[in-house]
Design a protein around this motif. Structure first.
Motif, mmCIF file in Angstrom:
data_model
loop_
_atom_site.group_PDB
_atom_site.id
_atom_site.type_symbol
_atom_site.label_atom_id
_atom_site.label_comp_id
_atom_site.label_asym_id
_atom_site.label_seq_id
_atom_site.Cartn_x
_atom_site.Cartn_y
_atom_site.Cartn_z
ATOM 1 N N TYR B 59 0.854 -1.184 0.000
ATOM 2 C CA TYR B 59 0.000 0.000 0.000
ATOM 3 C C TYR B 59 0.894 1.239 0.000
ATOM 4 C CZ TYR B 59 -3.850 3.083 1.272
ATOM 5 O OH TYR B 59 -4.790 4.088 1.281
ATOM 6 N N ASP B 60 0.797 2.009 -1.061
ATOM 7 C CA ASP B 60 1.730 3.124 -1.236
ATOM 8 C C ASP B 60 1.141 4.466 -0.790
ATOM 9 O OD1 ASP B 60 -0.158 3.330 -3.149
ATOM 10 O OD2 ASP B 60 1.204 3.363 -4.877
ATOM 11 N N ARG B 61 0.067 4.412 -0.052
ATOM 12 C CA ARG B 61 -0.530 5.670 0.404
ATOM 13 C C ARG B 61 -0.591 5.726 1.933
ATOM 14 N NH1 ARG B 61 -5.695 5.958 -3.818
ATOM 15 N NH2 ARG B 61 -4.486 5.538 -5.712
ATOM 16 N N LYS B 62 0.414 5.176 2.543
ATOM 17 C CA LYS B 62 0.422 5.139 4.015
ATOM 18 C C LYS B 62 0.397 6.547 4.614
ATOM 19 C CE LYS B 62 2.927 0.753 4.616
ATOM 20 N NZ LYS B 62 3.175 0.417 3.193
ATOM 21 N N SER B 64 -1.078 9.088 3.750
ATOM 22 C CA SER B 64 -2.408 9.676 3.824
ATOM 23 C C SER B 64 -3.205 9.151 5.017
ATOM 24 C CB SER B 64 -3.182 9.392 2.532
ATOM 25 O OG SER B 64 -3.413 7.992 2.407
ATOM 26 N N LEU B 65 -2.770 8.016 5.559
ATOM 27 C CA LEU B 65 -3.481 7.418 6.691
ATOM 28 C C LEU B 65 -2.954 7.890 8.035
ATOM 29 C CD1 LEU B 65 -3.613 3.691 5.457
ATOM 30 C CD2 LEU B 65 -5.380 5.442 5.220
#
Lengths: 158, 286
Positions: B59-62, B64-65
């Motif tokens: 998951y390359d949108r860490k 954003s979390l």
């Protein structure tokens, strides 16, 4: 769970959750939405969810969102099961397994992934999915039979 | 009794593939396969249905979390600053010790002043009366004693007669700066030759002068201690007044710094600030 522990969960669990959601929904974009939504719920419930329970909580939310997401879409939008992907010319095991997984319904697929990817027991899978252990056993038995028959058929083609 | 049959062997095979069989169930399944070896390939096929996660699928949108975390403030200082701070603290601690020294002298002076006040307020303290003479009284009497008393009798002899060996000049009452007392002391000294008339040689005369002068200085020193309550250790040093003033200023500054460090230390002790000296950093966490 505080913000620091939550962020640790993001680093440790988001990859696994993403893979699970991706295989469940069959769409990478849907998987992103599921992961985003799951962690949003975790953050909202951070006071109630301990760090030890965070993983099961995330997969529980992701399971529900994946099922709902999949049901909102066409039942045949699973893009990870293109017919040409398991061409006899390139019988990659991963692609064959992905194609086999695409033969299952969303619930059976989720159960197989929870079992194989995350190693949950039947009992734990039941807690995550809201099913009892017998139901999990039956769903997984049917799923394995479908997968086995698919793999045998592909092997016969090869 | 576990029974693996043609009707349920697939179920056992699936559970075997899922790792859900107990030891007894697994043993029963193996026994069934031993009797029916043609089913071994089917068991292998079930085990092949295990999905394998692809570690490359991440998951390359860490970012954003992630949620903002109130990080602990860490102040990293260079090594030389760490040593400089340590040296400064050590200096202030030493200064604190020096301040204690000065304060201790003040306390001692206060105690002396208490004795002085006691004698000054006409309390009948025999020690105070006999050991604390008046400065002016002595200064005025010494020449008189040299010129008039010594030719007849040494004061030491008079003191020995009364059992006070270190006091050549015996004063009955020592009320500071009182002319009447001075006259009385003088009269006392003048009467001594009458009590013990002796022939005196030149050598004895010289010794008598010396003995008379030395105790007078000692008494004057003691008198200084008791007369000035506020005099500190610095005041007693044989230094120029400007140097004394400079030392006092320095001591005051040091005391101020010591007070600041003390209050800062107490604030740290009562807060959640922690100081950690690592190998290359001085870490302040709060």
């Amino acid at each position: 769970m505080d913000a620091r522990e939550y962020n640790t969960c993001v680093h440790q669990l988001s990859d696994a959750l993403f893979r699970f959601a991706w295989k469940c929904t069959g769409q990478q974009s849907d998987a992103h939405d599921v992961v985003q939504g799951s962690f949003e719920v975790l953050w909202q419930k951070k006071e109630e969810v301990s760090t030890a329970k965070a993983k099961a909580f995330l997969f529980q939310v992701a399971y529900r969102q994946s099922i709902d997401n999949y049901r909102k879409r066409s039942r045949f939008m699973y893009t990870d099961a293109p017919e040409e992907s398991y061409s006899p010319v390139n019988p990659d095991l991963k692609k064959v397994l992905d194609s086999a997984l695409a033969q299952l319904d969303e619930r059976s697929r989720a159960l197989v992934l929870l079992k194989d990817y995350e190693g949950y027991s039947y009992d734990e899978i039941g807690q995550i999915t809201g099913l009892n252990e017998s139901q999990v056993k039956v769903y997984l038995f049917r799923a394995r039979k479908i997968l086995k028959e698919y793999l045998v058929s592909v092997e016969n083609i090869l | 009794m576990i029974m693996v049959t043609w009707e349920n062997y697939e179920e056992y095979m699936v559970m075997y593939a899922d790792g859900e069989l107990s030891a007894a169930e697994e043993q029963a399944l193996m026994a069934f396969l031993y009797e029916h070896p043609e089913l071994q390939s089917e068991l292998t096929a079930f085990t092949m249905t295990k999905m394998i996660p692809d570690a490359a699928e991440t998951y390359d949108r860490k970012e954003s979390l992630l949620q903002p975390v109130q990080e602990k403030k860490v102040i990293a200082l260079p090594v030389w600053r760490r040593y400089a701070i340590a040296a400064g603290v050590a200096l202030l601690l030493m200064a604190g010790g020096a301040r204690l020294l000065f304060t201790g002298n003040d306390v001692m002076n206060s105690e002396h002043s208490l004795v002085s006040n006691t004698s000054g307020s006409n309390v009948t303290d025999p020690v105070a009366e006999t050991t604390v003479p008046d400065k002016n009284n002595l200064a005025a009497n010494i020449p008189v004693a040299k010129n008039e008393v010594i030719p007849t009798v040494p004061p030491v002899q008079a003191d020995n007669r009364k059992g006070v060996k270190t006091r050549p000049v015996k004063v009955k009452t020592a009320k500071p700066n009182t002319p009447a007392i001075a006259q009385e002391a003088l009269a006392t000294v003048e009467t001594l030759p009458v009590a013990a008339p002796m022939p005196i040689t030149t050598e004895q005369k010289n010794i008598a002068v010396a003995v008379t002068n030395v105790p007078a200085l000692a008494i004057q020193y003691r008198e200084d201690e008791t007369a000035d309550e506020a005099k500190s250790f610095v005041d007693k040093l044989p230094l120029a007044e400007t140097k004394k003033q400079g030392m006092k200023t320095l001591a005051g500054e040091v005391a101020t710094g010591y007070g600041r460090v003390s209050s800062f230390t107490q604030e740290i002790a009562h807060s959640n600030v922690s100081v950690k000296i690592s190998r290359k950093k001085l870490v302040l966490s709060f």
